[in-house]
Design an enzyme around this catalytic site. Structure first.
Site, mmCIF file in Angstrom:
data_model
loop_
_atom_site.group_PDB
_atom_site.id
_atom_site.type_symbol
_atom_site.label_atom_id
_atom_site.label_comp_id
_atom_site.label_asym_id
_atom_site.label_seq_id
_atom_site.Cartn_x
_atom_site.Cartn_y
_atom_site.Cartn_z
ATOM 1 C CB CYS A 47 -0.860 -0.036 1.257
ATOM 2 S SG CYS A 47 -1.834 1.444 1.569
ATOM 3 C CB SER A 49 -0.044 3.718 4.202
ATOM 4 O OG SER A 49 -1.264 4.266 3.784
ATOM 5 C CG HIS A 52 2.673 7.869 2.473
ATOM 6 N ND1 HIS A 52 3.065 8.507 1.322
ATOM 7 C CD2 HIS A 52 1.311 7.810 2.407
ATOM 8 C CE1 HIS A 52 1.987 8.813 0.600
ATOM 9 N NE2 HIS A 52 0.919 8.389 1.235
ATOM 10 C CG HIS A 68 -0.827 -1.341 6.424
ATOM 11 N ND1 HIS A 68 0.200 -0.901 5.615
ATOM 12 C CD2 HIS A 68 -1.956 -0.804 5.912
ATOM 13 C CE1 HIS A 68 -0.296 -0.141 4.674
ATOM 14 N NE2 HIS A 68 -1.599 -0.062 4.816
ATOM 15 C CB CYS A 175 -5.081 -1.559 4.054
ATOM 16 S SG CYS A 175 -4.918 0.243 3.924
HETATM 17 P P1 PAD Z 1 -1.243 4.904 -5.142
HETATM 18 O O1 PAD Z 1 0.098 5.526 -5.102
HETATM 19 O O2 PAD Z 1 -1.396 3.536 -5.693
HETATM 20 O O3 PAD Z 1 -2.277 5.852 -5.911
HETATM 21 C C1 PAD Z 1 -2.174 7.251 -5.922
HETATM 22 C C2 PAD Z 1 -2.582 7.775 -7.290
HETATM 23 O O4 PAD Z 1 -2.538 9.193 -7.261
HETATM 24 C C3 PAD Z 1 -1.680 7.324 -8.438
HETATM 25 O O5 PAD Z 1 -2.451 6.737 -9.464
HETATM 26 C C4 PAD Z 1 -1.011 8.624 -8.900
HETATM 27 O O6 PAD Z 1 -0.767 8.651 -10.306
HETATM 28 C C5 PAD Z 1 -2.041 9.656 -8.507
HETATM 29 N N1 PAD Z 1 -1.498 11.015 -8.324
HETATM 30 C C6 PAD Z 1 -0.291 11.382 -7.822
HETATM 31 N N2 PAD Z 1 -0.170 12.717 -7.824
HETATM 32 C C7 PAD Z 1 -1.316 13.220 -8.338
HETATM 33 C C8 PAD Z 1 -1.786 14.551 -8.600
HETATM 34 N N3 PAD Z 1 -1.050 15.610 -8.295
HETATM 35 N N4 PAD Z 1 -3.034 14.677 -9.126
HETATM 36 C C9 PAD Z 1 -3.785 13.598 -9.439
HETATM 37 N N5 PAD Z 1 -3.393 12.317 -9.215
HETATM 38 C C10 PAD Z 1 -2.170 12.145 -8.667
HETATM 39 O O7 PAD Z 1 -1.765 4.944 -3.612
HETATM 40 P P2 PAD Z 1 -2.886 4.100 -2.818
HETATM 41 O O8 PAD Z 1 -4.105 3.980 -3.650
HETATM 42 O O9 PAD Z 1 -2.251 2.884 -2.226
HETATM 43 O O10 PAD Z 1 -3.140 5.114 -1.609
HETATM 44 C C11 PAD Z 1 -3.645 6.416 -1.851
HETATM 45 C C12 PAD Z 1 -3.521 7.287 -0.626
HETATM 46 O O11 PAD Z 1 -4.375 6.778 0.413
HETATM 47 C C13 PAD Z 1 -2.109 7.290 -0.021
HETATM 48 O O12 PAD Z 1 -1.818 8.566 0.510
HETATM 49 C C14 PAD Z 1 -2.228 6.288 1.101
HETATM 50 O O13 PAD Z 1 -1.257 6.471 2.105
HETATM 51 C C15 PAD Z 1 -3.626 6.614 1.599
HETATM 52 C C16 PAD Z 1 -4.265 5.571 2.435
HETATM 53 N N6 PAD Z 1 -5.084 5.971 3.449
HETATM 54 C C17 PAD Z 1 -5.711 5.066 4.218
HETATM 55 C C18 PAD Z 1 -6.648 5.562 5.251
HETATM 56 O O14 PAD Z 1 -7.058 4.792 6.139
HETATM 57 N N7 PAD Z 1 -7.056 6.817 5.178
HETATM 58 C C19 PAD Z 1 -5.532 3.711 4.023
HETATM 59 C C20 PAD Z 1 -4.723 3.308 2.966
HETATM 60 C C21 PAD Z 1 -4.078 4.233 2.168
HETATM 61 ZN ZN ZN Z 2 -2.830 0.803 3.542
#
Ligand code: PAD
Ligand code: ZN
Ligand code: ZN
Length: 375
Positions: A47, A49, A52, A68, A175
């Site tokens: 993921c 995260s 990050h 996770h 997740c």
């Molecule tokens: P990912 O990196 O697979 O997807 C992110 C997407 O955003 C990619 O397709 C990128 O091309 C796109 N992107 C990047 N920059 C830009 C921009 N400026 N404008 C438009 N699009 C853009 O990530 P993911 O899907 O695994 O996770 C997404 C976010 O969610 C990430 O920050 C992660 O840490 C967070 C998350 N939060 C929780 C929660 O509980 N809130 C859980 C899991 C993940």
């Molecule tokens: Zn996650």
């Protein structure tokens, strides 16, 4: 020969310091203490995260075992554990559900106070660690740590699931899938006929799209700077795909023009402050709701025109899709088994634990949605 009560030596991907590749090491995993469970991990997703933490956008102590989003089988249980037994299929929960804190006892939230998300201590609830490597204590990640053959979690951070569930798929319920799907259904509570905008089309953003579609949204606008993500977004329910790079004007203006007054619901699923503000600005000025799902980068702040909120918009956050983890994960697995949603389109790559660095390269270069590491 039973391993219960003994230290297990196994393979794990250890991150010794920030911005470095993982090292595959032999680690020692201590037996579970009181109210803890030791699990054999069978599959774990990668993921954003996790990434990050590597970049420092999410601050955690090093050395650490990340991961996770996983599924596995109980190897042994500590004293006082009555709801799990060896052989049970389980999903570790990065947001626990202790059943005793204000969030768990109330009805309004899902963020159990026993989560390690806020403190970022990288330790078990008793303040110690179960992992050592080369004589050094290794930190846990959000009470889960799944980039290892064996891990130990607190019983409040574990859900027992259907024994027939395919672990290499349902690990995503730990997740990415649940986070996105729940952001639409639980946090925003998208209604039939509404218009939605989803910023970021990774595994989590695509799951938001699935949630919006199930809720009956009539228009779902997918936004990403990587147009390669659009085909899958359409397959999962997006009605329009927009690449901000194709426009001179700010993306929120583009979305307002496309919809007349802006969308009813917007979701930031990237983890950037500029897109968080753009997502807020693109929703309807009076009753639009914008949900922050992307993890806010450490130490960054947002400056925005408060008029955006004064007129009535709501700005919310959503962790683990608003689901009460222990109650909801077994139900989500059952829904998957009953074909209420799909996970296959999210899984673009399958690798082994020793190929973990390749898995992270695929994420960073935008080539994967979810890579699942199989053990
Ligand atoms: P990912 O990196 O697979 O997807 C992110 C997407 O955003 C990619 O397709 C990128 O091309 C796109 N992107 C990047 N920059 C830009 C921009 N400026 N404008 C438009 N699009 C853009 O990530 P993911 O899907 O695994 O996770 C997404 C976010 O969610 C990430 O920050 C992660 O840490 C967070 C998350 N939060 C929780 C929660 O509980 N809130 C859980 C899991 C993940
Ligand atoms: Zn996650
Ligand atoms: Zn709690």
């Amino acid at each position: 020969m039973s391993t219960a009560g003994k230290v297990i030596k196994c393979k794990a991907a250890v991150l010794w310091e920030a911005n470095k590749p993982f090292s595959i090491e032999e680690v020692e995993v201590a037996p579970p203490k009181e109210h803890e469970v030791r699990i054999k991990i069978m599959a774990t997703g990668i993921c954003r995260s996790d990434d990050h933490v590597i970049t420092g956008a999410l601050v955690m102590p090093f050395p650490i075992i990340l991961g996770h989003e996983a599924a596995g089988v109980v190897e042994s249980v500590g004293q006082g554990v009555t709801s799990f037994k060896p052989g049970d299929k389980v999903i570790p929960l990065f947001i626990p559900q202790c059943g005793e804190c204000k969030s768990c006892l109330g009805t309004k939230g899902n963020l159990c106070s026993n989560t390690d998300l806020a403190s970022g201590a990288g330790l078990m609830p008793d303040g110690t660690t179960r992992f050592t490597c080369k004589g050094k204590a290794i930190h846990h990640f959000l009470g889960t740590s799944t980039f290892t053959e064996y891990t130990v979690v607190h019983e409040s951070a574990l859900a027992k699931i259907d024994s027939a569930a395919p672990l290499e798929k349902v690990c995503l319920i730990g997740c990415g899938f649940s986070t996105g799907y729940g952001a639409a259904l639980q946090t925003a509570k998208v209604e039939p006929g509404s218009t939605c905008a989803v910023f970021g089309l990774g595994g989590v953003g695509l799951s938001v799209i699935m949630g919006c579609k199930v809720a009956g949204a009539s228009r779902i606008i997918a936004v990403d700077i990587n147009s390669d993500k659009f085909a899958k977004a359409k397959e999962l329910g997006a009605t329009d795909c927009v690449n901000p790079k194709d426009f001179q004007k700010p993306i929120h203006e583009v979305l307002i023009e496309m919809t007349g007054q802006g969308v009813d619901y917007s979701f930031e699923v990237i983890g950037r402050t500029d897109t968080m503000t753009a997502a807020l600005a693109c929703c309807q000025y009076n009753y639009g709701v914008s949900v922050i799902v992307g993890v806010p980068p450490a130490a960054e702040k947002i400056t925005f025109d408060p008029m955006l909120l004064f007129t009535g918009r709501s700005w919310k956050g959503s962790v683990f899709g608003g689901w009460r983890s222990k109650d909801s994960v077994p139900k989500l697995v059952a829904d998957y088994m009953n074909k209420k949603f799909v996970l296959d389109p999210l899984i673009t790559h399958t690798l082994t634990l020793t190929q973990i660095n390749e898995g992270f390269d695929l994420l960073r270069t935008g080539k994967s949605i979810r890579t699942v590491l199989k053990f």
